[in-house]
Design a protein around this motif. Sequence first.
Motif, PDB file in Angstrom:
ATOM      1  N   GLY A   1      69.351  58.869  18.009  1.00  0.00           N
ATOM      2  CA  GLY A   1      70.225  57.825  18.549  1.00  0.00           C
ATOM      3  C   GLY A   1      70.697  56.856  17.477  1.00  0.00           C
ATOM      4  O   GLY A   1      71.861  56.444  17.463  1.00  0.00           O
ATOM      5  N   TRP A   2      69.784  56.500  16.558  1.00  0.00           N
ATOM      6  CA  TRP A   2      70.152  55.600  15.465  1.00  0.00           C
ATOM      7  C   TRP A   2      71.151  56.266  14.523  1.00  0.00           C
ATOM      8  O   TRP A   2      72.063  55.629  14.012  1.00  0.00           O
ATOM      9  N   ALA A   3      70.991  57.586  14.322  1.00  0.00           N
ATOM     10  CA  ALA A   3      71.903  58.323  13.433  1.00  0.00           C
ATOM     11  C   ALA A   3      73.318  58.376  13.999  1.00  0.00           C
ATOM     12  O   ALA A   3      74.290  58.317  13.251  1.00  0.00           O
ATOM     13  N   CYS A   4      73.440  58.485  15.318  1.00  0.00           N
ATOM     14  CA  CYS A   4      74.784  58.595  15.916  1.00  0.00           C
ATOM     15  C   CYS A   4      75.288  57.250  16.434  1.00  0.00           C
ATOM     16  O   CYS A   4      76.073  57.186  17.378  1.00  0.00           O
ATOM     17  N   LEU A   5      74.836  56.166  15.792  1.00  0.00           N
ATOM     18  CA  LEU A   5      75.209  54.816  16.220  1.00  0.00           C
ATOM     19  C   LEU A   5      76.717  54.621  16.248  1.00  0.00           C
ATOM     20  O   LEU A   5      77.277  54.084  17.215  1.00  0.00           O
TER      21      LEU A   5
ATOM     22  N   LEU B   1      74.234  49.977   6.509  1.00  0.00           N
ATOM     23  CA  LEU B   1      73.995  51.124   7.385  1.00  0.00           C
ATOM     24  C   LEU B   1      74.679  52.378   6.852  1.00  0.00           C
ATOM     25  O   LEU B   1      74.275  53.493   7.174  1.00  0.00           O
ATOM     26  N   GLU B   2      75.734  52.190   6.083  1.00  0.00           N
ATOM     27  CA  GLU B   2      76.379  53.289   5.374  1.00  0.00           C
ATOM     28  C   GLU B   2      76.612  52.861   3.939  1.00  0.00           C
ATOM     29  O   GLU B   2      76.900  51.681   3.676  1.00  0.00           O
ATOM     30  N   SER B   3      76.483  53.793   3.029  1.00  0.00           N
ATOM     31  CA  SER B   3      76.756  53.498   1.628  1.00  0.00           C
ATOM     32  C   SER B   3      78.239  53.726   1.349  1.00  0.00           C
ATOM     33  O   SER B   3      78.947  54.366   2.132  1.00  0.00           O
TER      34      SER B   3
ATOM     35  N   MET C   1      76.348  62.927  10.612  1.00  0.00           N
ATOM     36  CA  MET C   1      75.738  63.933   9.742  1.00  0.00           C
ATOM     37  C   MET C   1      75.150  63.298   8.484  1.00  0.00           C
ATOM     38  O   MET C   1      74.054  63.657   8.047  1.00  0.00           O
ATOM     39  N   ALA C   2      75.871  62.349   7.910  1.00  0.00           N
ATOM     40  CA  ALA C   2      75.367  61.689   6.705  1.00  0.00           C
ATOM     41  C   ALA C   2      74.106  60.888   7.013  1.00  0.00           C
ATOM     42  O   ALA C   2      73.123  60.921   6.254  1.00  0.00           O
ATOM     43  N   ARG C   3      74.107  60.171   8.150  1.00  0.00           N
ATOM     44  CA  ARG C   3      72.969  59.325   8.488  1.00  0.00           C
ATOM     45  C   ARG C   3      71.756  60.152   8.916  1.00  0.00           C
ATOM     46  O   ARG C   3      70.619  59.822   8.584  1.00  0.00           O
ATOM     47  N   VAL C   4      71.993  61.241   9.667  1.00  0.00           N
ATOM     48  CA  VAL C   4      70.862  62.020  10.159  1.00  0.00           C
ATOM     49  C   VAL C   4      70.156  62.733   9.000  1.00  0.00           C
ATOM     50  O   VAL C   4      68.930  62.872   8.998  1.00  0.00           O
ATOM     51  N   ILE C   5      70.922  63.169   7.997  1.00  0.00           N
ATOM     52  CA  ILE C   5      70.319  63.801   6.823  1.00  0.00           C
ATOM     53  C   ILE C   5      69.427  62.810   6.093  1.00  0.00           C
ATOM     54  O   ILE C   5      68.318  63.141   5.657  1.00  0.00           O
ATOM     55  N   ARG C   6      69.926  61.575   5.975  1.00  0.00           N
ATOM     56  CA  ARG C   6      69.154  60.550   5.260  1.00  0.00           C
ATOM     57  C   ARG C   6      67.933  60.087   6.072  1.00  0.00           C
ATOM     58  O   ARG C   6      66.825  59.974   5.538  1.00  0.00           O
ATOM     59  N   LEU C   7      68.117  59.839   7.364  1.00  0.00           N
ATOM     60  CA  LEU C   7      67.042  59.298   8.193  1.00  0.00           C
ATOM     61  C   LEU C   7      65.901  60.288   8.392  1.00  0.00           C
ATOM     62  O   LEU C   7      64.731  59.890   8.479  1.00  0.00           O
ATOM     63  N   PHE C   8      66.229  61.575   8.447  1.00  0.00           N
ATOM     64  CA  PHE C   8      65.212  62.594   8.653  1.00  0.00           C
ATOM     65  C   PHE C   8      64.772  63.251   7.346  1.00  0.00           C
ATOM     66  O   PHE C   8      63.999  64.206   7.382  1.00  0.00           O
ATOM     67  N   ASP C   9      65.291  62.753   6.223  1.00  0.00           N
ATOM     68  CA  ASP C   9      64.933  63.318   4.922  1.00  0.00           C
ATOM     69  C   ASP C   9      65.077  64.841   4.936  1.00  0.00           C
ATOM     70  O   ASP C   9      64.147  65.585   4.612  1.00  0.00           O
TER      71      ASP C   9
ATOM     72  N   TYR D   1      75.304  65.036  -0.732  1.00  0.00           N
ATOM     73  CA  TYR D   1      73.888  65.320  -0.573  1.00  0.00           C
ATOM     74  C   TYR D   1      73.525  66.663  -1.200  1.00  0.00           C
ATOM     75  O   TYR D   1      72.778  67.453  -0.618  1.00  0.00           O
ATOM     76  N   ARG D   2      74.034  66.900  -2.386  1.00  0.00           N
ATOM     77  CA  ARG D   2      73.751  68.162  -3.063  1.00  0.00           C
ATOM     78  C   ARG D   2      72.251  68.321  -3.350  1.00  0.00           C
ATOM     79  O   ARG D   2      71.748  69.443  -3.418  1.00  0.00           O
TER      80      ARG D   2
END
Length: 276
Positions: free
Chosen positions: A20-24, A68-70, A125-133, A252-253
């Motif tokens: 939910g936080w990733a798809c804010l 929240l986003e870079s 997609m960018a946030r979920v990759i970062r939040l879930f490592d 995110y290479r």
Amino acid sequence: MRARLPHGIAEFIMFGLKQGWACLFGGLMLLLLIGTSLIWEDSWWLARYDFLVLAAVGIQILFLATGLESRREAWVILLFHVSGTAMEIFKLHMGSWDYPEPGLLKVGGVPLFSGFMYAAVGSYMARVIRLFDMRFVPYPTEWMTWALGAAIYLNFFWHHFGPDLRYVLMTLTVVIYGRTMVRFTVTRRFAMPLILAAGLSTIFLWIAESVGTSTGTWVYAGHEGFRLAPLAKAGSWYLLLYVSFVQVALIYRDRLSETKEEAHGHRISARDGARP
């Protein structure tokens, strides 16, 4: 939750909260679609579509200002916006769907907020990759992923003039990404086939698409009143996810492989019988 709930239930709830936080960004956009459809009056001085554009820009600025986003993620999201708007303009003129309400902030008849709906996918997609490592292993040969992404994008234009290759492209997603696993962390490490993750994401994107149609924000050819999005759109979103993924992979290479320590940890987990 980890202290008070059984471990499996706590993990599941934490997974949902992180998602939910990733798809804010996307969630806020959907709330705006629903809220404005309920209260907006045609007599108001600002068109609903224009308000949605301004609100989306404001959310994006807020995300950048609060971290929240870079900025790096924002550039990729801008790429989503441009590529999405280009396709929207083409599809609108081909009669695939329509935006029935007035507005000043349009390009080629397409309200600019529509590009933010595509950008919301990129933001997620960018946030979920970062939040879930997340790590994607083994990752396919990069030129193959880019060739597939380009073919999928071009097919959305081509099928109006020639045969629709979507089923061929869906098959190729399995061929190219069939071995790829998404390794992610909730409170401990899990793994899921990338194709399964794409399929589950498609369900939620179809629901989001249905919010847009049911609120009358956009209308598909032949649809009137309250209608869910056509099921065929789920297939379209499934394919678009792979276009989105190769774009997000630009920033995110380092996530397209494991470190030696991570790979060693997964081997130990597998040997001990634990889920990696």
